[in-house]
Design a protein around this motif. Structure first.
Motif, mmCIF file in Angstrom:
data_model
loop_
_atom_site.group_PDB
_atom_site.id
_atom_site.type_symbol
_atom_site.label_atom_id
_atom_site.label_comp_id
_atom_site.label_asym_id
_atom_site.label_seq_id
_atom_site.Cartn_x
_atom_site.Cartn_y
_atom_site.Cartn_z
ATOM 1 N N ASP A 69 -2.989 -8.294 -13.546
ATOM 2 C CA ASP A 69 -3.762 -7.092 -13.833
ATOM 3 C C ASP A 69 -4.759 -6.742 -12.731
ATOM 4 O O ASP A 69 -5.540 -5.791 -12.873
ATOM 5 C CB ASP A 69 -4.518 -7.255 -15.157
ATOM 6 N N LEU A 70 -4.726 -7.474 -11.628
ATOM 7 C CA LEU A 70 -5.723 -7.269 -10.586
ATOM 8 C C LEU A 70 -5.285 -6.271 -9.515
ATOM 9 O O LEU A 70 -6.083 -5.880 -8.674
ATOM 10 C CB LEU A 70 -6.061 -8.608 -9.919
ATOM 11 N N LEU A 71 -4.011 -5.874 -9.535
ATOM 12 C CA LEU A 71 -3.501 -4.878 -8.600
ATOM 13 C C LEU A 71 -2.873 -3.736 -9.382
ATOM 14 O O LEU A 71 -2.563 -3.874 -10.570
ATOM 15 C CB LEU A 71 -2.458 -5.510 -7.659
ATOM 16 N N GLU A 72 -2.671 -2.614 -8.721
ATOM 17 C CA GLU A 72 -2.026 -1.485 -9.373
ATOM 18 C C GLU A 72 -0.608 -1.852 -9.788
ATOM 19 O O GLU A 72 0.032 -2.733 -9.214
ATOM 20 C CB GLU A 72 -2.003 -0.283 -8.438
ATOM 21 N N ARG A 94 3.149 -7.833 -5.311
ATOM 22 C CA ARG A 94 2.447 -9.079 -5.600
ATOM 23 C C ARG A 94 3.185 -10.240 -4.933
ATOM 24 O O ARG A 94 4.338 -10.104 -4.545
ATOM 25 C CB ARG A 94 2.336 -9.284 -7.106
ATOM 26 N N PRO A 116 -2.056 -14.501 -15.517
ATOM 27 C CA PRO A 116 -3.300 -14.283 -14.776
ATOM 28 C C PRO A 116 -3.051 -13.789 -13.352
ATOM 29 O O PRO A 116 -2.240 -14.353 -12.618
ATOM 30 C CB PRO A 116 -3.940 -15.687 -14.771
ATOM 31 N N GLY A 117 -3.748 -12.729 -13.003
ATOM 32 C CA GLY A 117 -3.613 -12.123 -11.682
ATOM 33 C C GLY A 117 -2.775 -10.866 -11.677
ATOM 34 O O GLY A 117 -2.884 -10.049 -10.757
ATOM 35 N N GLN A 165 -4.311 -16.872 -7.183
ATOM 36 C CA GLN A 165 -4.822 -17.337 -8.464
ATOM 37 C C GLN A 165 -4.645 -18.845 -8.613
ATOM 38 O O GLN A 165 -3.959 -19.501 -7.838
ATOM 39 C CB GLN A 165 -4.103 -16.606 -9.601
#
Length: 413
Positions: free
Chosen positions: A131-134, A139, A128-129, A107
């Motif tokens: 919410d882009l993975l389970e 991360r 930010p970022g 990000q």
């Protein structure tokens, strides 16, 4: 007139303002997007799991000493984590108000000022970022010190353990390793985000699948002598853990510890841009001293990393008016070519023609755009010379500089 006669002293005590970032002479409207929260209370041990600075899960990028104090340009930490919150504790040797950049995965970088003996929460579920993975996925957190003179001391890293499996995760190093050796131009001095806006940063970030260390500091010479307040040159200082900053002198005096090269991956590639300060008439370095110092530095590098390829950049010293146009100034051209010709593993990256006169800022250093040009051309040079592809790292690679979002939305002009 040759730029070297105009160049102002790059004293190692110079430090940039923390109050604003100028863009084309005007204050940037959002100088530090993001921000971290300084925690006023100790972390609740029932909700947070805290790791010491020595934890194997924390990977240190660039040069850090045995007390986990950062040195040189753009040093950082990187680790994987599971959970929704991350906090970092800073020790007493952290510079007051130092600006750090941080991000999740690939990000955009976010920025925060931090200070000594405090803990800051950098990551929340809303970052930010996130919410882009389970929810239970690993991360990546990365943090970099932006300024070449300031530094941080890591005391701890904490991750919330409210979520099931909240923990730090050790990451694998990337396949390649790049070492950058230089002075203020490589350190990003006078660029918007300094270390994160210089050609060295753009080049190594553009490679994607490469770890890197930027061993550069403003005002330093190649030849081992005092230059603009730097007591030693890179032929000596490159082998030390610390740079030549005031804070280094306060901790180590005149005898900084040697750098343990086993702490980093062996370099596959070393890129050097140094000599601007040697070439300045005020420092009095002779052509003989410059050549012999370069030969010594190359020999020292080869003894540490005998398999590394080395690239030397030709120097640029701004431009001077000639008739109705501008002509690029050079420095130590003959000496640099002699060094290249002396070693089979040393290659010349000729920077002639890459920059235009308006790519040099009023402080005699490349603008952000000028730095991007050098990085872009060097990426193509390395791709053609060694077959290195780029843009394949764990964050997608790509030659991305922080907050350089320039575009035109007007179509009817």
């Amino acid at each position: 007139m040759r730029l070297s006669t105009l160049l102002l002293p790059l004293l190692s005590l110079l430090t940039p303002s923390l109050s604003e970032i100028l863009e084309n002479g005007q204050p940037r409207l959002v100088p530090y997007p993001g921000g971290a929260t300084k925690l006023s209370q100790p972390l609740d041990t029932s909700e947070w799991r805290t790791y010491p600075a020595s934890a194997r899960e924390i990977s240190y990028k660039g040069r850090w000493d045995d007390k986990y104090i950062s040195w040189w340009s753009a040093p950082g930490v990187k680790f994987g984590f599971r959970g929704g919150n991350v906090a970092v504790g800073f020790g007493e040797e952290t510079s007051e108000g130092v600006l750090v950049a941080y991000r999740v995965g690939g990000q955009q970088w976010r920025f925060a000022n931090v200070t000594a003996s405090a803990t800051y929460q950098f990551i929340t579920p809303e970052t930010p970022g996130m919410d882009l993975l389970e929810a239970n996925a690993t991360r990546i957190f990365e943090m970099r010190v932006t300024n070449w003179s300031y530094g941080v001391q890591i005391s701890s890293v904490s991750v919330d353990c409210k979520a099931s499996g909240g923990a730090l995760v050790q990451l694998r190093n990337k396949r390649k390793m790049v070492e950058i050796i230089g002075d203020s131009i490589s350190a990003g001095m006078y660029n918007s985000y300094e270390g994160l806006s210089g050609w060295a940063w753009g080049f190594v970030e553009g490679l994607g699948d490469a770890e890197f260390s930027i061993t550069a500091y403003p005002g330093i010479c190649l030849h081992d002598q005092d230059c603009w307040g730097n007591p030693r040159g890179q032929t000596y200082q490159w082998q030390r853990v610390s740079d030549t900053s005031w804070r280094a002198s306060q901790l180590y005096g005149t005898n900084p510890p040697k750098w343990n090269f086993k702490k980093q991956q062996p370099a596959d590639l070393v890129v050097i841009n140094i000599g601007t300060n040697d070439f300045n008439e005020a420092n009095g370095v002779t052509t003989k001293q410059y050549f012999e110092s370069y030969v010594k530095l190359i020999g020292d590098i080869h003894r540490v990393w005998p398999k590394a390829q080395i690239i030397i950049q030709s120097l640029w010293h701004g431009f001077h008016g000639e008739g109705d146009t501008f002509v690029q100034d050079h420095g130590f051209d003959d000496e640099i070519r002699r060094v290249v010709n002396k070693f089979r593993f040393v290659h010349l990256f000729n920077t002639t023609g890459i920059l235009r006169h308006n790519d040099i800022a009023p402080q005699w250093h490349p603008t952000d755009v000028g730095q991007i040009k050098v990085a872009s051309h060097l990426l193509e040079f390395v791709k053609a010379k060694f077959g290195w592809e780029y843009g394949q790292g764990d964050n997608g690679g790509a030659e991305v500089f922080p907050q350089t979002l320039y575009w035109n939305d007007e179509q009817n002009y």
